[in-house]
Scaffold this active site. Structure first.
Site, short mmCIF file in Angstrom:
data_model
loop_
_atom_site.label_atom_id
_atom_site.label_comp_id
_atom_site.label_asym_id
_atom_site.label_seq_id
_atom_site.Cartn_x
_atom_site.Cartn_y
_atom_site.Cartn_z
CD GLU A 243 -3.25 -1.09 0.63
OE1 GLU A 243 -3.03 0.02 -0.38
OE2 GLU A 243 -4.02 -1.93 0.39
CB CYS A 277 -2.21 6.96 1.94
SG CYS A 277 -3.53 5.98 2.39
P1 NAD Z 1 8.67 4.80 4.43
O1 NAD Z 1 8.35 4.09 3.05
O2 NAD Z 1 9.69 5.83 4.73
O3 NAD Z 1 8.40 3.86 5.80
C1 NAD Z 1 7.29 3.05 5.91
C2 NAD Z 1 7.89 1.77 6.62
O4 NAD Z 1 8.74 1.15 5.91
C3 NAD Z 1 8.40 2.19 8.15
O5 NAD Z 1 7.70 1.31 8.96
C4 NAD Z 1 9.87 2.13 7.94
O6 NAD Z 1 10.79 1.77 9.05
C5 NAD Z 1 10.13 0.91 6.91
N1 NAD Z 1 11.31 0.84 6.11
C6 NAD Z 1 12.01 1.83 5.61
N2 NAD Z 1 12.68 1.47 4.73
C7 NAD Z 1 12.64 0.16 4.58
C8 NAD Z 1 13.08 -1.10 3.73
N3 NAD Z 1 14.39 -0.67 3.03
N4 NAD Z 1 12.76 -2.25 4.01
C9 NAD Z 1 11.58 -2.39 4.69
N5 NAD Z 1 11.18 -1.54 5.37
C10 NAD Z 1 11.51 -0.36 5.34
O7 NAD Z 1 6.88 5.61 4.59
P2 NAD Z 1 6.68 6.83 5.60
O8 NAD Z 1 7.37 7.96 5.30
O9 NAD Z 1 6.67 6.08 6.93
O10 NAD Z 1 5.15 6.83 5.08
C11 NAD Z 1 4.61 7.94 4.20
C12 NAD Z 1 4.05 7.19 2.95
O11 NAD Z 1 3.21 6.21 2.92
C13 NAD Z 1 3.67 8.09 1.96
O12 NAD Z 1 4.08 7.81 0.69
C14 NAD Z 1 2.04 7.62 1.91
O13 NAD Z 1 1.38 8.11 0.66
C15 NAD Z 1 2.21 6.28 1.86
N6 NAD Z 1 1.05 5.60 2.54
C16 NAD Z 1 0.41 4.73 1.88
C17 NAD Z 1 -1.06 4.30 2.31
C18 NAD Z 1 -1.61 3.35 1.75
O14 NAD Z 1 -2.43 2.69 2.13
N7 NAD Z 1 -1.66 3.28 0.42
C19 NAD Z 1 -1.29 4.59 3.73
C20 NAD Z 1 -0.56 5.45 4.52
C21 NAD Z 1 0.76 5.76 3.79
#
Ligand code: NAD
Length: 476
Positions: A243, A277
C-alpha cells in the site's frame, strides 16, 4: 522523559531490548521516550516465536480467532484515551483525531472478524470431490508508516490473524510507542508468539523483509520503499501486499454549492496535516466556480488552529518528522522560487516543532513539482479546468493511482468521470471512506494487491486444492 517504559512483545514476553533509540515529539522536538532498537538476535527471536506459534494458531477454529480479534478491540477501546495521548506525543496529530484513530482501529477489528474464508467446491459427485480452500501463509511481517500507526497496523493484524497467520508487527521508527503499548495491553489475551511487536531504527525494516523466516510482507509506506521491499521479498519469493503513495485529485464540477462544501473540501486535503495517503493532493476546479471556491477555501483556512496536538482546540498538528518537514519546506521554496502565487501560507514558521502553515497555491502550472509530486503535508495546489476530457487526462497523467474524488450534484455525470479514472478508489461527494469490508488498494505504482474486504483477507492466504477420488463401490 520517562525511563524505558516501552518494551517489545516477543513470544508473549515483554522485552526491553539490548539497545534503544530516542523518539521525538514533533510539536516540540523534545524527546518523548526511548524505544527498543531491536537487534538482529531479538528479531530472530520474534520470528522464531511466530514460527513456533503458527501451527497451533492455524489449527484453531476460525471462531476462536474471531474471539481474539474482539478481545483486542475491547482492549483498544478500554485504553483509547491512554493510547491516544501516546500517539499525539509521537505523531503530532490532535488528541481527538488520535482517539478516533484508536476507536476506528477497534471497529475495523470487529468488522474484519465478520469475514469468512470461502471454500470453493468445484466438483462434488459420487465419484470425486474437488475443493479449493484458502489456508494461512505462515509468518506475516506487518510494516506500518508514521501517519496512522495504529489504524494501519491493525489493518494488517486483523486479517492476518483471522486467516490463521502469526504476525511480527513493525511500526515506523518515528512512531513506535503507541504500537508497543498495544502489544503490551493485549499480551495476556493473544497466545504467545501469535502477535509480536518489535521496534527499531532504520536498520530493522530491511532485516525484517530479508528474513528467511518471514512468508508474507504486508507493507504500507512510500512507493520508493515499496520497490525495495518487493526486491528484498523476491529472494525467498515472499508474498507481498504493498500500500504505497498517491497523488490523489479532487475534481470539482461547476454545479456544486461552494459555500456548503468549502469546509469539507478543505479537510479532505488538510486532515492529519495532509499526511493521509488518500488526501486530496491537487484540486481541479471548474473555471466557472474557481474564484469563488478558492476564496472560500482561503477564508476557511484562516479560521483553523494549527498547533501542538496536545492542546485543546488544535485542529492541525505539526508534520511528523524532520525529513518530511524538510521535504514539504523544499516544495514550498520551489514554488516561491518559481513565482507561483499563494492564496494563504507559504512561509515556514520560526517556532520549534515541525510546523508548516496551511498553504494553498493559486493555479500553478501542471508541471509544477507541487502538482506532480506527493507532498504529504499541509500544502495544496488549486488548478482550473474547463472540459472534462482535459481534467481526466491531467488526473490520470501520474505514476500513482490511489483514490480520487469527484464533487457534483449530478451523479450520472460524476459516475461517467469515475469510470475513466485510473485509481483503486473513487469517492463521489465523499472522501477517505475506508470501509473494512471494502477493498482498498492502489493502481499503478500506488500499490500491489489490496487490503480490506474478502480480497484483503485472501491476501493472507494461499490456495490449497484438495481432490478426492471416492472409492468405487464393489458389488458382491
Ligand atoms: P516509508 O516508506 O519511509 O516507511 C514505511 C515503513 O517502512 C516504516 O516502518 C519504515 O521503517 C519501513 N522501511 C523503510 N525502509 C525500509 C526497507 N528498506 N525495507 C523494509 N522496510 C523499510 O513511508 P513513511 O514515510 O513512513 O510513510 C509515508 C508514505 O506512506 C507516503 O508515501 C504515503 O502515501 C504512504 N502511505 C500509503 C498508504 C496506503 O494505504 N496506500 C497509507 C498510508 C501511507
Amino acid at each position: 522523559m520517562e525511563d524505558r517504559p516501552y518494551a517489545m512483545l516477543i513470544g508473549g514476553a515483554l522485552v526491553a531490548g539490548a539497545e534503544a533509540f530516542e523518539i521525538l515529539n514533533p510539536a516540540t522536538e523534545q524527546p518523548v521516550a526511548l524505544a527498543p532498537d531491536c537487534t538482529a538476535a531479538e528479531l530472530d527471536a520474534a520470528v522464531a516465536a511466530a514460527r513456533t506459534a503458527f501451527p497451533s494458531w492455524a489449527a484453531t477454529a476460525i471462531d476462536e480467532r474471531r474471539a481474539i480479534l474482539h478481545a483486542i478491540a475491547d482492549r483498544l477501546e478500554a485504553n483509547a484515551a491512554m493510547l491516544a495521548r501516546i500517539l499525539t506525543s509521537e505523531q503530532g496529530k490532535p488528541h481527538p483525531d488520535a482517539e478516533r484513530e484508536i476507536r476506528g482501529a477497534a471497529a475495523n477489528m470487529r468488522l474484519t472478524a465478520t469475514l469468512d474464508l470461502p471454500v470453493n467446491v468445484v466438483e462434488d459427485t459420487s465419484a470425486r470431490t474437488i475443493e479449493t480452500r484458502h489456508v494461512p501463509i505462515g509468518v506475516v511481517a506487518g510494516i506500518a508508516p508514521w501517519n496512522f500507526p495504529i489504524a494501519l497496523g491493525i489493518m494488517k493484524v486483523a486479517p492476518a490473524l483471522l486467516a490463521g497467520n502469526t504476525v511480527v508487527l513493525k511500526p515506523s521508527p518515528f512512531t513506535p510507542l503507541a504500537t508497543l503499548k498495544l502489544g503490551e495491553i493485549v499480551r495476556d489475551i493473544v497466545p504467545a508468539g501469535v502477535l509480536n511487536v518489535i521496534s527499531g531504527s532504520d536498520r530493522l525494516g530491511p532485516w525484517l523483509t530479508g528474513h528467511r523466516g518471514i512468508d508474507k510482507i504486508s507493507f504500507t509506506g512510500s512507493t520508493q520503499t515499496g520497490r525495495r521491499v518487493m526486491e528484498s521479498a523476491s529472494h525467498s519469493l515472499k508474498r507481498v501486499t504493498l500500500e504505497l503513495g498517491g497523488n490523489d485529485a479532487a475534481i470539482v464540477l461547476p454545479d456544486i454549492d461552494v459555500a456548503a462544501l468549502a469546509e469539507q473540501l478543505f479537510w479532505i486535503a488538510f486532515r492529519n496535516a495532509g499526511q493521509v495517503c488518500v488526501a486530496a493532493k491537487r484540486f481541479y476546479i471548474h473555471e466557472d466556480i474557481y474564484d469563488d471556491l478558492a476564496k472560500a477555501l482561503a477564508e476557511y483556512a484562516g479560521t483553523v488552529k494549527v498547533g501542538n496536538g496536545a492542546e485543546q482546540g488544535t485542529q492541525i498538528g505539526p508534520v511528523n518528522n524532520r525529513p518530511q518537514y524538510q521535504r514539504v519546506l523544499d516544495l514550498l521554496a520551489d514554488a516561491k522560487a518559481k513565482g507561483y502565487r499563494f492564496l494563504v501560507g507559504g512561509d515556514a514558521s520560526e517556532a520549534p516543532g515541525y510546523f508548516v502553515p496551511v498553504s494553498i497555491l493559486d493555479n500553478p502550472p501542471e508541471d509544477a513539482r507541487i502538482v506532480q509530486e506527493e507532498q504529504f503535508g499541509p500544502v495544496v495546489p488549486l488548478m482550473k479546468y474547463r472540459d472534462v476530457d482535459d481534467v481526466v487526462a491531467r488526473v490520470n497523467a501520474t505514476e500513482y493511482g490511489l483514490g480520487n474524488t469527484i464533487w457534483s450534484n449530478d451523479i450520472d455525470r460524476a459516475m461517467e468521470i469515475a469510470n475513466r479514472l485510473e485509481s483503486g478508489m473513487v469517492w463521489i461527494n465523499e472522501a477517505q471512506i475506508v470501509h473494512p469490508l471494502a477493498s482498498f488498494g492502489g493502481h499503478k505504482q500506488s500499490g500491489l494487491g489490496s487490503e480490506g474486504g474478502v480480497e484483503g483477507l485472501l491476501a493472507y492466504t494461499v490456495t490449497k486444492t484438495v481432490v478426492v477420488r471416492k472409492p468405487t463401490s464393489v458389488s458382491a
